[in-house]
Design an enzyme around this catalytic site. Structure first.
Site, PDB file in Angstrom:
ATOM      1  N   ASP A 284     -24.594  98.323  24.679  1.00  0.00           N
ATOM      2  CA  ASP A 284     -25.808  98.489  25.854  1.00  0.00           C
ATOM      3  C   ASP A 284     -26.932  99.037  25.393  1.00  0.00           C
ATOM      4  OD1 ASP A 284     -26.852  98.541  28.341  1.00  0.00           O
ATOM      5  OD2 ASP A 284     -25.225  99.986  29.214  1.00  0.00           O
TER       6      ASP A 284
HETATM    7  C1  BGC Z   1     -27.712  98.662  31.474  1.00  0.00           C
HETATM    8  C2  BGC Z   1     -27.105  97.429  31.339  1.00  0.00           C
HETATM    9  C3  BGC Z   1     -28.122  96.524  31.333  1.00  0.00           C
HETATM   10  C4  BGC Z   1     -28.876  96.800  30.111  1.00  0.00           C
HETATM   11  C5  BGC Z   1     -30.305  95.752  29.918  1.00  0.00           C
HETATM   12  C6  BGC Z   1     -28.635  98.822  30.412  1.00  0.00           C
HETATM   13  O1  BGC Z   1     -29.385 100.370  30.753  1.00  0.00           O
HETATM   14  O2  BGC Z   1     -26.391 100.018  31.498  1.00  0.00           O
HETATM   15  O3  BGC Z   1     -26.221  97.122  32.513  1.00  0.00           O
HETATM   16  O4  BGC Z   1     -27.468  95.193  31.246  1.00  0.00           O
HETATM   17  O5  BGC Z   1     -29.533  98.073  30.387  1.00  0.00           O
HETATM   18  O6  BGC Z   1     -30.965  95.772  30.797  1.00  0.00           O
END
Ligand code: BGC
Length: 758
Positions: A284
């Site tokens: 993530d």
């Molecule tokens: C979130 C994810 C997301 C990623 C990219 C993160 O902060 O937890 O769900 O896909 O950002 O935007």
């Protein structure tokens, strides 16, 4: 002679290549490419960046992106879309990097790309897998038309704590339903052929247990037994893997004291070895770097730990890019680990067809023809009406008549900017239909609508700022709260019926949007209470990304419609339901608590040794100050008609492995209008080697019934439906007694039982 021999050798080689399976061809291609790559280029493939030229979805953006692409230091980009931007970036890789390896282009396409569908929690309340699959299919078509080949969806985290704002992004509290939704979304995004220009690779997230954050505070610690993980939290991720999801995103939280992003048990033993996952794992947003704050050591240590755990791609943090070479020299990672990760990413690119045509998803003619089309909007509208849940309808106040005067009140009643809900990063608010517009569209000029804002979403300026992370703060009207209420009450006085639209701002749920107070904000509660006092028939439309704790509203308002955040077609869809063009059929996939102190409250809980089932409460498992049951249970949702259930008939009372039981029930539409019912099957294992939940959803079916029509609904129960993970984590069905329940929700059911014999 010699020439003939050579010809035979060459021909047989060519025939061998031609006879290769697609996988073998891919392996040959990838191995050949990797033999030409330097270590630096291999590590480059593991780097996912967000350049900040588009939509930022986190607090940092990547620097020096263009130069890094030229150097072969980037495997993929996210946060940009549109054929022209994507073409420019892809061209950098194709024209200016040494090996011309195409880039992946990803984005958070969560509930639609530009045609926005209801938030996923709402989608799940349709209990309609075909509908959900179609919404993902349309999202994939729009995203791919806009240059994207990879979406960070579905989010399948089981969530039983509505304080956690990201409950909005998933399918609620149930592993069975969550698995059905996970499969539907993966199928919708990926179709049957990933290399087509209108399918995209899905990414199931957040692996794993992210929804079990302590106290509902985002990113917080999770801690649970393996048996609970396997039985309750892991099934939807596994369903996505079984459905062939191409990628997995690791979660921010720790599991058993080890951050998921660096957890080898999770990413390798479970995901790859037990489940057979063949795609790649991405972190993530900066979750490799965040392992430092978790307390595992510095960036080099965290990065080595993550690679060793089985993480293939590092999102934004560049820990892999900046430290893996050093770690390789120091013997902290192996070249095989780097090769494996690189290979998996190249394989994904191969499967997407990017090596055949790096511009496969870049076609400037497509957006105009394929995005936000009338057809897509119509699909969004049909989906939104099926996602809404009628919570209360006393005195059959709904549906509304298409005549007379309606006072339409509330901060969300004439509002474009909140209709799309959280995680609609490429959605355009201005394209959304407000409730006022929708009501006028659906009812036409025979209805007079008097609008009054009535209240701000919140009167608290600092809270308003907190819930608007990406733009201008949620608007606060310059007039005083009392003036707003007076205006609303005056409008109500002139109307035959009052519709008040209240709830949350879009960003009051979603990422980093945890709340400890789940009531309506004070400004809106005051408004609703003032409207109740007018004595006018009152319909409350709720928009929110999580269950709210609203027992007072349930007591005071005669009609309540849970609309969630319905998306681009919000107003039209709400109006379709309010005026009865669509008879509501949605059912909750998450329990509504009576107060925050009851949390977690979910239907599939375990029993205690002292369950409170009526009688004297002392020494029984209950609260002194609130009942155990939620305000609205899982599976609950009303219709403008009502359905009655006869008792359950079983085809037999005992069965053994290899056999099955049919449970059937007659369902009748006892009302005067046609309607759709979701018939739900639950079981309970009452004699097991480990305790089992008091009810577990095992099936559901939709029936559409005309007024006064009946239908027989049948479920086949096999041994497989009775399986669970025992204390050795073996997936077994144990002989003994089972209860079976069929009903309109998890509370109101008919009951009978059978035995499984060995
Ligand atoms: C979130 C994810 C997301 C990623 C990219 C993160 O902060 O937890 O769900 O896909 O950002 O935007």
């Amino acid at each position: 002679m010699r020439r003939t021999f050579l010809t035979i050798v060459v021909l047989s080689f060519l025939m061998q290549v031609a006879a290769q399976t697609p996988d073998a061809k891919m392996n040959t291609f990838v191995a050949n490419l990797m033999s030409k790559m330097t270590l630096e280029e291999k590590i480059g493939q593991l780097n996912l960046v967000t350049p900040g030229w588009g939509v930022p979805t986190g607090s940092v953006v990547s620097k020096g992106v263009e130069d890094n692409i030229r150097k072969g230091h980037v495997g993929g980009l996210f946060g940009i879309f549109g054929p022209d931007k994507v073409r420019l970036a892809q061209a950098l890789a194709m024209n200016e990097s040494r090996l011309k390896i195409p880039l992946l282009f990803g984005l958070d396409v969560i509930h639609g790309h530009k045609t926005i569908f209801p938030i996923p929690l709402g989608l799940s309340c349709s209990w309609d897998t075909a509908l959900v699959e179609r919404s993902a299919r349309i999202a994939a078509i729009e995203a791919s038309a806009d240059g994207l080949c990879w979406v960070f969806s579905p989010m399948v985290d089981i969530a039983r704590d509505p304080r956690w704002g990201r409950i909005a992004e998933g399918a609620g509290e149930d592993p069975f339903l969550g698995s059905e939704m996970a499969r539907a979304m993966v199928k919708g995004y990926q179709g049957t052929d990933l290399s087509k220009d209108n399918t995209v690779m899905a990414c199931v997230k957040h692996f794993a247990l992210y929804g079990a954050a302590e106290g509902g505070r985002d990113y917080n610690t999770t801690d649970m037994s393996r048996i609970r993980m396997y039985n309750e939290y892991l099934p939807p991720y596994k369903a996505a893997v079984d459905a062939g999801v191409g990628s997995v995103m690791s979660s921010f939280n720790e599991i058993d004291g080890i951050p998921a992003t660096g957890n080898r048990w999770l990413l390798t033993s479970l995901l790859r070895n037990q489940w057979g996952f063949k795609g790649f794992v991405v972190s993530d947003y900066t979750s490799v770097n965040e392992m430092i704050a978790h307390g595992v050591g510095d960036l080099q240590t965290a990065s080595a730990m993550a690679l060793h755990a089985g993480l293939d791609m590092d999102m934004v943090g560049e820990g892999f890019l900046t430290t893996l070479q050093k770690s390789l020299k120091a013997g902290k990672v192996t070249i095989k680990q780097i090769d494996d990760a690189c290979k998996r990413i190249l394989e994904a690119k191969y499967k997407l067809g990017l090596f055949q045509d790096p511009y496969r998803y870049v076609n400037s003619g497509r957006p105009e023809k394929e995005i936000l089309t009338a057809q897509n909007r119509q699909a969004a509208r049909e989906t939104a009406v099926r996602s809404m849940v009628l919570l209360k309808n006393e005195g059959r106040i709904l549906p509304l008549k298409k005549s007379g005067t309606i006072a339409l009140i509330g901060p969300l009643a004439n509002n474009h900017s909140e209709m799309l809900g959280t995680w609609a990063v490429s959605g355009d608010n201005t394209k959304s239909v407000t409730i006022q517009q929708g009501m006028q569209n659906v009812a036409g000029n025979s209805v007079q609508i008097l609008f009054a804002r009535g209240a701000n979403i919140t009167d608290d300026t600092s809270f308003a700022k907190r819930i608007s992370p990406f733009g201008k703060p949620t608007e606060i009207d310059a007039r005083s709260p009392d003036t707003l209420i007076q205006e609303a009450v005056a409008a109500a006085g002139k109307a035959d019926v009052v519709v008040v639209v209240v709830g949350e701002a879009a960003e009051m749920s979603g990422e980093s949007a945890s709340r400890t107070d789940l009531d309506l904000p004070g400004s809106q509660r005051k408004l609703v209470e003032a409207l109740v006092k007018t004595g006018k028939p009152l319909v409350v439309v709720l928009m929110n990304g999580r269950p709210l704790a609203i027992p007072w509203l349930n007591e005071q308002a005669p009609a309540i419609l849970e609309a969630w955040f319905p998306g681009t077609e919000a107003g039209n869809a709400v109006a379709d339901v309010l005026f009865g063009n669509y008879n509501p059929s949605g059912k909750l996939t998450t329990s509504f608590p009576r107060n925050v102190g009851q949390i977690p409250v979910y239907y599939n809980h375990k029993n205690t040794g002292r369950p409170f089932e009526g009688g004297a409460p002392k020494f029984k498992s209950n609260y002194l100050d609130v009942q155990n049951e939620p305000l609205y249970p899982f599976g609950y949702g009303l219709s403008y008609t009502n359905f009655t259930y006869d008792s359950i008939k079983l085809s037999r009372n005992t069965f053994s492995a290899g056999q099955s039981i049919t449970a059937s029930v007659m369902v009748t539409n006892a009302g005067d209008v046609a309607g759709e019912e979701t018939v739900q099957l639950y079981i309970r294992d009452v004699e097991a080697s480990v305790t089992r939940p008091v009810k577990e959803l095992k099936g559901f079916q939709k029936v559409v019934l005309k007024a006064h029509e009946s239908a027989k609904v049948e479920f086949t129960i096999t041994e497989n439906d009775l399986k669970f993970y025992n204390s050795e984590l073996k997936y077994v069905a144990e002989p003994g007694e089972f209860k079976v329940f069929i009903g309109t929700n998890s509370r109101d059911v008919k009951e009978t039982g059978f035995r499984l014999v060995k």
